[in-house]
Structures are given as C-alpha cells and as structure tokens.
Design an enzyme around this catalytic site. Structure first.
Site, PDB file in Angstrom:
ATOM      1  CG  ASP A 174      -2.035  -1.053   1.112  1.00 50.22           C
ATOM      2  OD1 ASP A 174      -2.020  -1.821   0.137  1.00 50.22           O
ATOM      3  OD2 ASP A 174      -2.880  -1.112   2.015  1.00 50.22           O
ATOM      4  CG  ASP A 228      -3.202  -5.008  -3.014  1.00 48.38           C
ATOM      5  OD1 ASP A 228      -3.060  -5.661  -4.066  1.00 48.38           O
ATOM      6  OD2 ASP A 228      -3.913  -5.397  -2.066  1.00 48.38           O
TER       7      ASP A 228
END
Length: 382
Positions: free
Chosen positions: A216, A242
């Site tokens: 992230d 991600d």
C-alpha cells in the site's frame, strides 16, 4: 537486410500477445477503443499548471525545523495565491498532513535529485494509538490547521489502520509535490499496510518523486463520489502488495513501477484500483515501465493487478453496478518479464474471480467483467 528482418521479427514477437481483442485472461484494446483512454480524457477537463521551483516562501532547514511547521505557516497566511515550500536536502523523520485548504501549495526538495530529500517514518497500520502519539504527536497543537487529521488517528482504538499509517497525507486540492522521496519504511514478512503517500483531493501533481514502501505504498484517491484527479510524471513507485491502490482518477505518465522481493517472494500485486462503478476513469498508466527484482523474473508470480472491492466482504456479496469495479488502462508501456504473462490479473480482494471481456463487440464499462485493459505494450511481460 537480414538484420532489419530479424529486428522486425523481434518486435512482432515481443508484441504478439498485445493483439486485440486478447484473451479472457488478458483482454487487449483495439486502436479505436484505446482512443477513449488518453491523458486528456483522464484529466477530464483539467489543465495541470506548470510547476516552478524557482522561489521559496518557506524553507525547511532554514527558518522551519519541520515540514509540518512550514505547511501550517503557509496555510495560516490564507488567500488563494500559491505558496512555495522548499525542503533542504536531508532526511526528515516525520509525517506531513495537508488539510483541506484554499491555499495551493508547492512542496519541493532542494537537492539535485529526489533521493537527496527523504521524508520517512516506520509506521504500519498495526501501530497503536499510543505509539502513534509518541511518534508524531509533537508535530501538532490543537490550534494547528491539520490537528483534526492528527486527532482522528490519535483517538482510534486498537490500531490506527491503513489511512492513518500515511507518512504524507494530502486532503487539499491543487497541491504539487516535486523532487523528493516519501517513504514508509515499515517492513515485516506478513500483511502489513504502510502508506507512504495518500491523496484524498483533486488536481494533485506529483513530479520527479520517489514513493517508497512495500504494501500500500501509494493510496491514490479515497473512492468517494467526488472527483479526485492526480497526475504523476517521471515518478518512481515501489512496493510488493497492492502498492498503487485507491478509488481516484490517476494518470501515471513516464513513471516506473518497481516490484520488490526483499520482504516476501510468494506473490506480488502492483495495482489495486477501487473505482466507483459509475466512474469511467480510474488509473491510466502511459509510456511507463513496470519492472522489479530478479526473483520475480524466475518465479513469474507477480501480477499487474487485482480489484480492490472495498467494503465487500465476500464474492457472494459483490453486486455488479453497485460494488466498486476497479478501472485500469496500461498503454504503450514496457512490462518486463516479472509478470505472469498468461494471467497477469488475479482474484479481487473480495474473492471475486477475475473475469476479462475479450468479445469482439464489447462494452468497456460492463460491470459483469473486470475493467482492466492493455494496449500496445512491449517487453517480455507484455
């Protein structure tokens, strides 16, 4: 002549998998379809202003000891004239919070390259509120413009969560970030969200920057119903899981996405968009490079992306047309041989199986399918 023929053959072979309409596991746009997706269409009427670093209204390292103090001073002046904050070369262990303000800000590193100016902190989502207050509490007073942002995190129970793990957090429009590095240095072997940069506002420009982390790294857009456009140019972004995610409309032009393998080597995912199903424009990657550590070249376990179905607890709870449906275009970019070429997209965070639309006649916004597309990419992973 033989050399020319061989070179032409090599080009054809390198781009053979980029033939429209592609496969169900890897859909490819036609030339006419790709015309719907350009920098201009993703900007949606916004003309980003030029970026200047020739002046400094506030200088960190000469007058201001912290970046947050300079941000507070700039906001407190009021008005709508752009303010310029120069950060002298060096390492700054702090957070930077920019609340919603009408004062447009340009924040830039004063070194010769973005590596010379580093904003860094080790602050994972699992940080407790008490540890969070110890880390960053000295930067904020109750009268400060960004105090409400700080207090919303400090008053949490249990852990601070993904959003509050952010090192550099932008809630104001028209912010420019230039020639510096932002890092969340949190690292362990499991799932550990740790955001370097988060933008929850419109008309954000990031130029010649480095965004460093693992899971992230970049939170680009909150996924709200409002327009949240951001424009990234000549920027390096690294991570493993991600590491580019969110619900905004983000353009990445001449950027590098680097997949790391120093924390975990079982799997990696570059993009995880969380686009509102009623929005046509999510993430646009143009004339950029997707590469990574050599470990992924042999295992081929890295994925280009998956849908972040925010708020959806399971695949059975997913409702097409109502639940988020991440939108992403990768166009005229170089994809190195770190990607699973036969299946570059993977299962959504809700458990929803990836479903690509390779029909000859198709609706590119059909929410019964994923909205991940490629066009005219090259490289061993294309």
């Amino acid at each position: 002549m033989k050399i020319i023929v061989l070179l032409l053959l090599a080009v054809v072979l390198a781009s053979a998998d980029q033939t429209a309409p592609g496969t169900a596991s890897r859909p490819i746009l036609t030339a006419s379809e790709s015309n719907y997706f350009t920098t201009a269409t993703y900007l949606q009427g916004w003309s980003p202003p030029s970026i200047s670093t020739s002046k400094a209204d506030y200088t960190v390292g000469n007058g201001y000891n912290t970046i947050q103090a300079a941000v507070n001073a700039a906001i407190n002046t009021g008005g709508t004239t752009r303010k310029y904050i120069k950060i002298n070369a060096g390492t700054y262990q702090e957070v930077v919070y920019i609340p919603n303000t009408k004062v447009p800000l340009t924040i830039y590193g004063g070194g010769s390259s973005p590596s010379d100016t580093l904003i860094t902190l080790n602050m994972p989502a699992q940080t407790t509120p008490s540890a969070y207050k110890s880390l960053v509490g000295s930067l904020f007073n109750s009268a400060d413009p960004a105090y409400s942002m700080y207090n919303s995190c400090a008053s949490k129970s249990g852990t601070i969560g993904t959003s509050c793990s952010t090192v550099f957090w932008v809630k104001a429009p028209a912010v420019q970030i230039v020639n510096l590095s932002i890092e969340n240095s949190a690292k362990n072997t499991g799932d550990q969200q740790a955001v370097a940069l988060q933008t929850n506002s419109d008309q954000i420009q990031i130029h010649n920057a480095r965004l460093l982390g693992h899971q992230d790294t970049l939170y680009a857009g909150s996924g709200s119903s409002s327009v949240e456009r951001s424009y990234y140019t000549n920027t390096y972004i690294e991570g493993d899981i991600d590491f580019v995610f969110g619900g905004g409309s983000a353009i990445f032009e001449s950027c590098t996405f680097y997949v790391k393998a120093d924390r975990r080597s079982d799997t990696a995912v570059v993009f995880a968009p969380d686009t509102d199903p009623h929005k046509m424009y999510g993430y646009f990657v143009y004339k950029s490079t997707i590469t990574g550590d050599s470990a992924w070249s042999s295992s081929k376990k890295a994925y280009l992306g998956r849908a972040w179905d925010s708020g959806v607890s399971s695949s059975s709870a997913y409702v097409p047309g109502t639940s988020p449906n991440g939108q992403l275009i990768i166009k005229e970019s170089t994809i190195d041989g770190i990607i699973n070429t036969s299946g570059p997209w993977t299962t959504a965070t809700s458990g929803r199986t990836y479903s690509g639309n390779n029909a000859n006649s198709r609706d590119l916004n059909n929410d019964n399918y994923n909205r991940f597309w490629e066009y005219n990419n090259s490289g061993n992973g294309a």
